[in-house]
Every structure is written in structure tokens, then in C-alpha cells.
Design a protein around this motif. Sequence first.
Motif, PDB file in Angstrom:
ATOM      1  N   THR A 232      27.970  56.856  33.926  1.00 43.96           N
ATOM      2  CA  THR A 232      29.088  56.562  34.832  1.00 43.96           C
ATOM      3  C   THR A 232      28.693  55.457  35.804  1.00 43.96           C
ATOM      4  N   LEU A 233      29.596  54.498  35.995  1.00 38.11           N
ATOM      5  CA  LEU A 233      29.363  53.374  36.898  1.00 38.11           C
ATOM      6  C   LEU A 233      29.949  53.691  38.264  1.00 38.11           C
ATOM      7  N   ILE A 234      29.147  53.506  39.320  1.00 41.32           N
ATOM      8  CA  ILE A 234      29.576  53.746  40.695  1.00 41.32           C
ATOM      9  C   ILE A 234      29.669  52.405  41.415  1.00 41.32           C
ATOM     10  N   SER A 235      30.770  52.173  42.105  1.00 44.75           N
ATOM     11  CA  SER A 235      30.938  50.932  42.874  1.00 44.75           C
ATOM     12  C   SER A 235      31.257  51.276  44.319  1.00 44.75           C
ATOM     13  N   GLY A 236      30.608  50.563  45.232  1.00 47.36           N
ATOM     14  CA  GLY A 236      30.835  50.752  46.658  1.00 47.36           C
ATOM     15  C   GLY A 236      31.479  49.527  47.271  1.00 47.36           C
ATOM     16  N   LEU A 237      32.618  49.709  47.948  1.00 48.75           N
ATOM     17  CA  LEU A 237      33.383  48.598  48.504  1.00 48.75           C
ATOM     18  C   LEU A 237      33.175  48.499  50.007  1.00 48.75           C
ATOM     19  N   ASP A 238      33.485  47.336  50.552  1.00 50.08           N
ATOM     20  CA  ASP A 238      33.270  47.145  51.980  1.00 50.08           C
ATOM     21  C   ASP A 238      34.391  47.741  52.829  1.00 50.08           C
ATOM     22  N   ASP A 239      35.335  48.465  52.210  1.00 45.89           N
ATOM     23  CA  ASP A 239      36.314  49.217  52.996  1.00 45.89           C
ATOM     24  C   ASP A 239      36.013  50.717  52.964  1.00 45.89           C
ATOM     25  N   GLY A 240      34.830  51.102  52.444  1.00 48.86           N
ATOM     26  CA  GLY A 240      34.409  52.494  52.461  1.00 48.86           C
ATOM     27  C   GLY A 240      34.714  53.276  51.202  1.00 48.86           C
ATOM     28  N   HIS A 241      35.402  52.698  50.217  1.00 50.40           N
ATOM     29  CA  HIS A 241      35.734  53.420  48.993  1.00 50.40           C
ATOM     30  C   HIS A 241      34.530  53.455  48.054  1.00 50.40           C
ATOM     31  N   VAL A 242      34.326  54.609  47.430  1.00 48.20           N
ATOM     32  CA  VAL A 242      33.297  54.802  46.403  1.00 48.20           C
ATOM     33  C   VAL A 242      34.029  55.188  45.122  1.00 48.20           C
ATOM     34  N   GLN A 243      34.009  54.305  44.135  1.00 50.16           N
ATOM     35  CA  GLN A 243      34.807  54.489  42.931  1.00 50.16           C
ATOM     36  C   GLN A 243      33.916  54.804  41.732  1.00 50.16           C
ATOM     37  N   PHE A 244      34.384  55.740  40.895  1.00 49.01           N
ATOM     38  CA  PHE A 244      33.677  56.161  39.690  1.00 49.01           C
ATOM     39  C   PHE A 244      34.424  55.608  38.477  1.00 49.01           C
ATOM     40  N   TRP A 245      33.689  54.907  37.592  1.00 52.16           N
ATOM     41  CA  TRP A 245      34.297  54.284  36.420  1.00 52.16           C
ATOM     42  C   TRP A 245      33.647  54.846  35.161  1.00 52.16           C
ATOM     43  N   ARG A 246      34.508  55.288  34.225  1.00 54.92           N
ATOM     44  CA  ARG A 246      34.011  55.848  32.971  1.00 54.92           C
ATOM     45  C   ARG A 246      35.078  55.682  31.892  1.00 54.92           C
ATOM     46  N   ARG A 247      34.648  55.267  30.722  1.00 55.20           N
ATOM     47  CA  ARG A 247      35.542  55.080  29.580  1.00 55.20           C
ATOM     48  C   ARG A 247      36.678  54.107  29.878  1.00 55.20           C
ATOM     49  N   GLY A 248      36.360  53.057  30.630  1.00 56.26           N
ATOM     50  CA  GLY A 248      37.361  52.041  30.885  1.00 56.26           C
ATOM     51  C   GLY A 248      38.441  52.440  31.862  1.00 56.26           C
ATOM     52  N   GLU A 249      38.177  53.409  32.736  1.00 60.07           N
ATOM     53  CA  GLU A 249      39.176  53.799  33.733  1.00 60.07           C
ATOM     54  C   GLU A 249      38.470  54.392  34.942  1.00 60.07           C
ATOM     55  N   MET A 250      39.161  54.374  36.060  1.00 65.22           N
ATOM     56  CA  MET A 250      38.616  54.955  37.280  1.00 65.22           C
ATOM     57  C   MET A 250      38.917  56.452  37.283  1.00 65.22           C
ATOM     58  N   ILE A 251      37.869  57.276  37.307  1.00 67.61           N
ATOM     59  CA  ILE A 251      38.055  58.723  37.241  1.00 67.61           C
ATOM     60  C   ILE A 251      38.027  59.369  38.624  1.00 67.61           C
ATOM     61  N   LEU A 252      37.550  58.650  39.647  1.00 69.52           N
ATOM     62  CA  LEU A 252      37.491  59.235  40.981  1.00 69.52           C
ATOM     63  C   LEU A 252      37.384  58.120  42.013  1.00 69.52           C
ATOM     64  N   ASP A 253      38.047  58.332  43.136  1.00 70.35           N
ATOM     65  CA  ASP A 253      37.983  57.402  44.269  1.00 70.35           C
ATOM     66  C   ASP A 253      37.671  58.220  45.512  1.00 70.35           C
ATOM     67  N   ALA A 254      36.418  58.157  45.988  1.00 67.81           N
ATOM     68  CA  ALA A 254      35.982  58.920  47.158  1.00 67.81           C
ATOM     69  C   ALA A 254      35.826  57.975  48.345  1.00 67.81           C
ATOM     70  N   ARG A 255      35.516  58.548  49.515  1.00 67.71           N
ATOM     71  CA  ARG A 255      35.366  57.751  50.726  1.00 67.71           C
ATOM     72  C   ARG A 255      34.011  58.008  51.360  1.00 67.71           C
ATOM     73  N   HIS A 256      33.308  56.940  51.643  1.00 68.10           N
ATOM     74  CA  HIS A 256      32.051  57.005  52.380  1.00 68.10           C
ATOM     75  C   HIS A 256      32.332  57.276  53.853  1.00 68.10           C
ATOM     76  N   THR A 257      31.432  58.023  54.498  1.00 72.29           N
ATOM     77  CA  THR A 257      31.591  58.302  55.927  1.00 72.29           C
ATOM     78  C   THR A 257      31.334  57.018  56.698  1.00 72.29           C
ATOM     79  N   GLY A 258      32.370  56.337  57.030  1.00 72.21           N
ATOM     80  CA  GLY A 258      32.261  55.041  57.679  1.00 72.21           C
ATOM     81  C   GLY A 258      33.238  54.066  57.040  1.00 72.21           C
TER      82      GLY A 258
END
Length: 612
Positions: A232-258
Motif C-alpha cells: 500500500t502506498l501512503i502519501s502525506g500532503l501539506d494540508d494534513g491529509h494522509v492518503q492510502f492508495w491500493r489497486r489504483g484507487e484511494m482506499i482511505l483518507d486520514a488526517r494528521h494531527t496538525g
Amino acid sequence: MSTLIPLKWGKQTLHLKITPKTTTSDLKYQIQTLTHVPPERQKILCPKLWKGALKDSHVLTFNNSNGGVGGVMPDNIKMTLIGTAEKLIEKSIEERPQFVEDLTEEEIWRLETAAATNNNSRGAPDGDRDVIIDIAALQKHHGMERDDGKMEVYEYNRLVSGLPQHQIEDMLLDRLQKKNEGTETTKQSSTVNNTTTNDNHATELKGEVAMTMGLQLRRAYVNSIGVLDNGTLISGLDDGHVQFWRRGEMILDARHTGGCVDEIVIFPSMGSRGGGRPAFATAGDGSICLWTQDGHHITSLPCIPGTTVSSLTVGNISNNDEEGGVDGIYLAACFRITRQTNPNQFRLVPQNESERRRREVAEMQEQLIQSQLLDVTRRVKVWMYDASEVSNGSSNGRVGLREELIVPQAAGAGASAVERASSITKVVDMSCNLVCGDETGLQIFDATTRDGGFQKKLALSFQHPCDIDCMEPLHDDFLAVSISRKSNEEMPVPSSAVKLQMPVARGVYIVDTKNASMRAVLDGHRDRVTCICPLPDGRLLTAGGKFDATVQLWYSETLTKVTNSRDENDDEIMISSESKQMKKPGYVFDLKVLPDNNGSAVYAIAAAGITR
């Protein structure tokens, strides 16, 4: 007053003791006591009192011999019980038969992959072998790929676009075939260097974008990425979103504390990821968050107010035995100051003695705060994690973390001003060793439990003050360090450090930490190198800054010359610019390897950056 009513159960005849207060549940409980038939499997028949089987909703009313269920109790009442006292043997989920309709797409993919692997392992002819490459973040499930044969690039969904799945698979299989052919050629013609080199180059990365994930018009950039053990690929954005990518789609969008994610690091595998064990950590905006593999937030580790994480790394803690055992995992971070000072705070001139004293107090407080924050940047904070504490239930929600502070610079009375002034800017783990870098050089600490903490192992001093942009461990105690010279002024070298020569002002330096020497410089970018990515086949990817905006591929032959010519008395530093510029992706912030979950030598590269 009670009444005995016969109960016929198979060939047995039992007697039930009925009172005016007996309810349906009481009756079933009494039957269970006599026959060991659970209430849920009891079918009680009595045609003279009720129709069909007795239901839980029926209300029993026994008034001596005149009551019943909705009427007078007749004489010669007999009840019949249908049910078995034998317990059903419950099979585990693994032992139960599986139906395709009940399987998820992921399970179907795994079963087909396992079948292909078994076919290959049984010695099937080459033409009959099924080769399945499984790069989890990039490839769709088998049977779910879209292939209309009309478009070269299309949208999988609103967040993902890319090449058709059959084209991606063909490119991966082509690389695997060429790699296998190149391996056989290398064995047969080991003395012919040109042939071997050409075959190796034939299997290199294509440099084509196979898939783009995320909104290209989104205001937030992807600062960092990571790849979990399951692909699973994890990406961290500068707006605090932590996105999980698997099988060509985003399976989860979480939020970093901050409000920003600057760093993502993956924890080393310690067996199962269950039990709330951390799988990766995110850092940014004054906090560090620990996450499970499923994306559940475990805990947050706050930074000192006015600071945030400058660099983050994870590694194993060695128990220093002959078998190379591991006692736990550590998480290390260095910090930078984010507190903004007001330049106009002391602009006004005091008009009297009282204002002058208040200003002196305010200036002293500001100096004290800046001194304390600067002292935080000179230290490395380490959290040590013991998996046994989680299994024993003694972590109290802190996942078995204990803290320790490391002061890389000597802060004693005899320390020079240079040794006391530098702030740690980068940290990285290298085979159970923690490497700390600042503008003056590198310091290596042994991460072992032998002496109860991190012990200083080696100090390497730069010839000139430098900025360290990134560091990555290679192999055999070699370290790749991206360095940019700040000035040409030579610095004094502490007596406990080894001086490193710097022939060029900017580049990727290959440092031999075993012999404490500088071995080579990779000089192929016009700007500082912001990202280094070692590849599984021994090659190296480097990404330049915004004024360079290129990704360079360094062949393994270049690095092999450096690692094979290890000589303590050899002071020559090789400078190489023999690299190949990749067509894509251009200006990137991070690079990570996407391996094949089936264990083949084929891989892909995930890049976080700006598409053009």
C-alpha cells in the motif's frame, strides 16, 4: 401447587414440574437441564395447548387444573420435544469451503496468484507458466482491469488516471523477461564487459508515467510518500491529509494531527502488524503521529512548542549478540525552529526608567526563549519501542514507547564554539546505527542495548560548512549524502573527528563509514539534490531541486567501482557524472520503490512531485 406433565423426547419420557408461575423461558430452561438441548434448538409441541411449536412470545398461564395457554388445561396433557443435545462442530474460517461469490476482489487475486506460483514451482514448461506480477499500488485486481482497446490514457476514477492495465502488465513482464535474459547472459559471458553492460541497461526503468494518483489541480502538494509491507502506498500532503492508495484507487483518507505532513517513515517489520502495532509514522506541524497498517491513529507525540520535526527516521535496536538479534525499534527525530519573532517588538525607545526596565526584562525573556529553542535543535529525541510491552498489555495506549535524548555535539567545558553551535538537520538509520548530520559533519551512534542506550561510534567532519539536503544508506556501510557547500571557509576539525575532503561544492557524496573516508561524488545535477532513492538492483535514483528539475539514474557499474575499491590508504575521490536523465517525472519531492509482492526482481517507482 405444582403439576407433573410428561415430556416425550425420542424414546425417553421425562416429567416437567409446572407451577402457576412457570413461564416459557422457565419451561425451556427446565427442559435444557433434563435433556441438555439448548433453548435455541428446542421445538416443543403440545397440540392441546398451542398450535405448532412453542414460541418465545407465548404466555403460559397455569392456574392449577383450570388454566392453560389461552384456555382451560385439558386432561392427559403430553408435550413432545424435538431437538438434539449434540454440539455442532464449528469449523474455522480456513477450513470452511470458500465460494467465489463470498470472496473479495483482493482474495480472488491472491488465490489466482498462488495458483500461478504453484504451477511455476511444479516445473511446468516455460510456455505454460503463468507469470503474475503484483505491484499492489499500481495494478488492479485480476478480472477488474479495464481494457477497451481504444484509449492509451484514461480515467480509472476521479482521482486516478493512467495507462490501461494490460499495457502496464506488458511493460512489467517485458522488463522481467529482459532481466532474466540478462542474468543468463551475464553468467555465460562474465569476461565480456560490454555485453554485460548493454544487457543491464536494457532492463532499466522506462521513465514513463504509468499512473497518476490525486487531484492535479489540488492546492496541496504531496510532500512525502511511503510503501507499507503489503504494498500500500501512503502519501502525506501539506494540508494534513494522509492518503492510502491500493489497486489504483484511494482506499482511505486520514488526517494528521496538525496542518501539514512533512515526513513519512515506515517501521521495520516485526512479524504481525496486529495488536495496534505501529506500521508507519507521519511528522509535521509540531507533532508526530503513529499509525497502524489499517490507518488507525495510535497516538501523537507533540514537539516542543515553537519547533517542528526537521527529519525523522526509524531503525532496529540491536542486542549485540552473534546472531544479530533485534530487541526493538527506535524512532528518532531532530527539530527546527518555527516560532516567528516580531522584528518591531523593541522598535520604540523607552521614555522613562520604568519602560527601560520592562524592556530589559522582555529582551531577556526573548533571549532565553531563543536559547532554549536553539538547544532543542542541537539534540535528537529518540522513542524506543518494545513489542513485548504491547503483548503484555502494559503500554497504556503509548505502544511501549520510552524516550531518550541524544546530544551529538560535545557540550562540556572544553568544547569549542563550533562544536556547540550547530543544529542537527538530518537523521537516518543505517543498519542499527543512527547517523546525525549538521553543517559541520556527521556523527554515528550505535543503536544497541549492550550499554543501555546510544553510544557515539564515529565522528566525521566536513572540510567546509555545508547544508545536508538528504541522506540514504546504501550497502556495506556506505552512505549517500547530498551536500551543498555554504562557504569556502575551512572549519577547525575537533580532535575526536575525521576530516572529509570535499572536491566539489555540490553533489551526492558516497561516504565509507567503516574506513571513515569519502569515496566518490555523483555530480550530475545543476541544483542541489533533494532526494536519493537506492534501487533493489544496485542502481541509484537522484532528484534535483527546482532549478534542475530532473531525475538521474546512476548505473550499478559506477557504484560498484566505488564499493569494490575499498582501501584504507587510498585517498583518491572519484568524481562521476555518468548518469542517465529520466524522461519523467521531472521535479519531485520524494521517491520510493514499489516492489513486486510475489518476490520477482521487477519493481516500479512512486514519485511525489509536480506533473508537467
